[in-house]
Design a protein around this motif. Structure first.
Motif, mmCIF file in Angstrom:
data_model
loop_
_atom_site.group_PDB
_atom_site.id
_atom_site.type_symbol
_atom_site.label_atom_id
_atom_site.label_comp_id
_atom_site.label_asym_id
_atom_site.label_seq_id
_atom_site.Cartn_x
_atom_site.Cartn_y
_atom_site.Cartn_z
ATOM 1 N N GLN A 219 -8.126 -34.428 10.127
ATOM 2 C CA GLN A 219 -7.460 -35.654 10.556
ATOM 3 C C GLN A 219 -7.587 -36.735 9.487
ATOM 4 O OE1 GLN A 219 -8.488 -36.651 14.747
ATOM 5 N NE2 GLN A 219 -9.600 -34.716 14.714
ATOM 6 N N ILE A 220 -8.689 -36.707 8.764
ATOM 7 C CA ILE A 220 -8.920 -37.584 7.626
ATOM 8 C C ILE A 220 -9.575 -36.746 6.536
ATOM 9 C CG2 ILE A 220 -9.180 -39.705 8.987
ATOM 10 C CD1 ILE A 220 -12.232 -39.340 8.617
ATOM 11 N N LEU A 221 -9.502 -37.211 5.316
ATOM 12 C CA LEU A 221 -10.122 -36.477 4.227
ATOM 13 C C LEU A 221 -11.629 -36.729 4.203
ATOM 14 C CD1 LEU A 221 -7.607 -36.991 1.291
ATOM 15 C CD2 LEU A 221 -8.075 -34.863 2.538
ATOM 16 N N PRO A 222 -12.409 -35.688 3.953
ATOM 17 C CA PRO A 222 -13.843 -35.878 3.756
ATOM 18 C C PRO A 222 -14.109 -36.471 2.383
ATOM 19 C CG PRO A 222 -13.278 -33.619 3.277
ATOM 20 C CD PRO A 222 -12.001 -34.291 3.740
ATOM 21 N N THR A 223 -15.364 -36.800 2.115
ATOM 22 C CA THR A 223 -15.717 -37.210 0.759
ATOM 23 C C THR A 223 -15.493 -36.045 -0.200
ATOM 24 O OG1 THR A 223 -17.402 -38.663 1.688
ATOM 25 C CG2 THR A 223 -17.503 -38.250 -0.682
ATOM 26 N N LEU A 224 -15.881 -34.850 0.243
ATOM 27 C CA LEU A 224 -15.693 -33.652 -0.568
ATOM 28 C C LEU A 224 -15.624 -32.439 0.338
ATOM 29 C CD1 LEU A 224 -18.678 -31.979 -0.818
ATOM 30 C CD2 LEU A 224 -19.239 -34.075 -2.017
ATOM 31 N N SER A 225 -15.162 -31.340 -0.211
ATOM 32 C CA SER A 225 -15.188 -30.055 0.493
ATOM 33 C C SER A 225 -15.880 -29.025 -0.390
ATOM 34 C CB SER A 225 -13.777 -29.589 0.848
ATOM 35 O OG SER A 225 -13.040 -29.255 -0.319
ATOM 36 N N TYR A 226 -16.394 -27.979 0.251
ATOM 37 C CA TYR A 226 -17.095 -26.936 -0.497
ATOM 38 C C TYR A 226 -16.944 -25.612 0.238
ATOM 39 C CZ TYR A 226 -20.737 -26.926 3.061
ATOM 40 O OH TYR A 226 -21.397 -26.795 4.257
ATOM 41 N N ASP A 227 -17.126 -24.520 -0.497
ATOM 42 C CA ASP A 227 -17.046 -23.182 0.084
ATOM 43 C C ASP A 227 -18.406 -22.517 0.222
ATOM 44 O OD1 ASP A 227 -14.302 -23.357 0.260
ATOM 45 O OD2 ASP A 227 -13.929 -22.250 -1.595
#
Length: 245
Positions: A219-227
């Motif tokens: 719904q909103i962007l996170p600060t970052l994403s990771y796998d």
């Protein structure tokens, strides 16, 4: 590198983690637990045999829709759901019997398998930053072997709503009142409970993109994403002390 930065990174001083489907795969655990509980109900209360697992799930959802507090407390919700069904078929002492059903559920629900790399990553990060757990689930954190990494843990209960409500975020902040909200990083897989919840609290967030949800679910962007958790930890240990720009 699968880590992606979406917002300006600001140095952090504490990290909180979601548990289910963030630090381990909870889907097969829940599937086995639901199957075991259904078998238990049919064996002990054969008058409920006409209800499928899907029927019990629909009943839980209906109760969640009409009771916000029960919707946050997975254990209380399960007891209420089973008790309601048992009363419908004339079982005496329905609440007491429902508590026994919950105990059977939790026995299977806590049979979580955690990869050794997760323990290693948490151990590595906990040597540098205080770690906390904010989980909407009812897993026993000591029983699955994770409590030793966290300074404190929170799960919903009476008077404490689950994420994305702010109750647990605020309780965590009270543990370290000297920290500003943006000095917290919350790590989780749910676009709503974890990422939106952290945003509402003024926290930074790290979204586990290898879980149950897709990018379009955000719904909103996170600060970052990771796998991969190990990659996130290594990045934090380099980035968290970088002066704010």
């Amino acid at each position: 590198m699968s880590l992606r930065l979406y917002r300006r990174w600001r140095p952090i001083r504490a990290v909180s983690f979601d548990l289910d489907d963030t630090l381990y795969d909870n889907v097969p655990v829940m599937r086995r637990a639901e199957q075991a509980v259904h078998a238990y109900l049919v064996e002990h209360f054969p008058q409920t045999a006409h209800w499928t697992i899907a029927d019990w799930s629909a009943r839980r959802s209906a109760i969640m829709d009409r009771d916000a507090e029960l919707a946050s407390d997975m254990s209380a919700l399960r007891v209420a759901t089973v008790a309601e069904g048992l009363r419908e078929v004339g079982v005496a002492n329905a609440e007491r019997e429902a508590e026994a059903v919950l105990a059977e559920f939790l026995r299977h629900r806590n049979a979580v398998e955690i990869h050794p790399s997760t323990f290693a990553a948490l151990d590595k990060l906990s040597r540098h930053l205080p770690l906390y757990a904010l989980s909407n689930g009812n897993v026993s954190i000591p029983e699955i072997g994770l409590s030793r990494y966290f300074k404190k843990t929170w799960q919903p209960q009476t008077g404490r709503l689950g994420k994305p409500h702010l109750d647990m975020f605020h309780e965590a902040q009270a543990e370290q009142p000297e920290l500003l909200p943006h000095e917290w990083l919350h790590v989780g897989d749910s676009p709503t409970a974890d990422i939106l919840g952290a945003q509402r609290a003024g926290w930074q967030s790290a979204w586990f993109s290898g879980g149950l949800y897709q990018h379009h679910d955000l719904q909103i962007l996170p600060t970052l994403s990771y796998d991969h958790l190990s990659e996130l930890v290594d990045w934090i240990l380099v980035a968290y002390t970088v002066p704010d720009q």
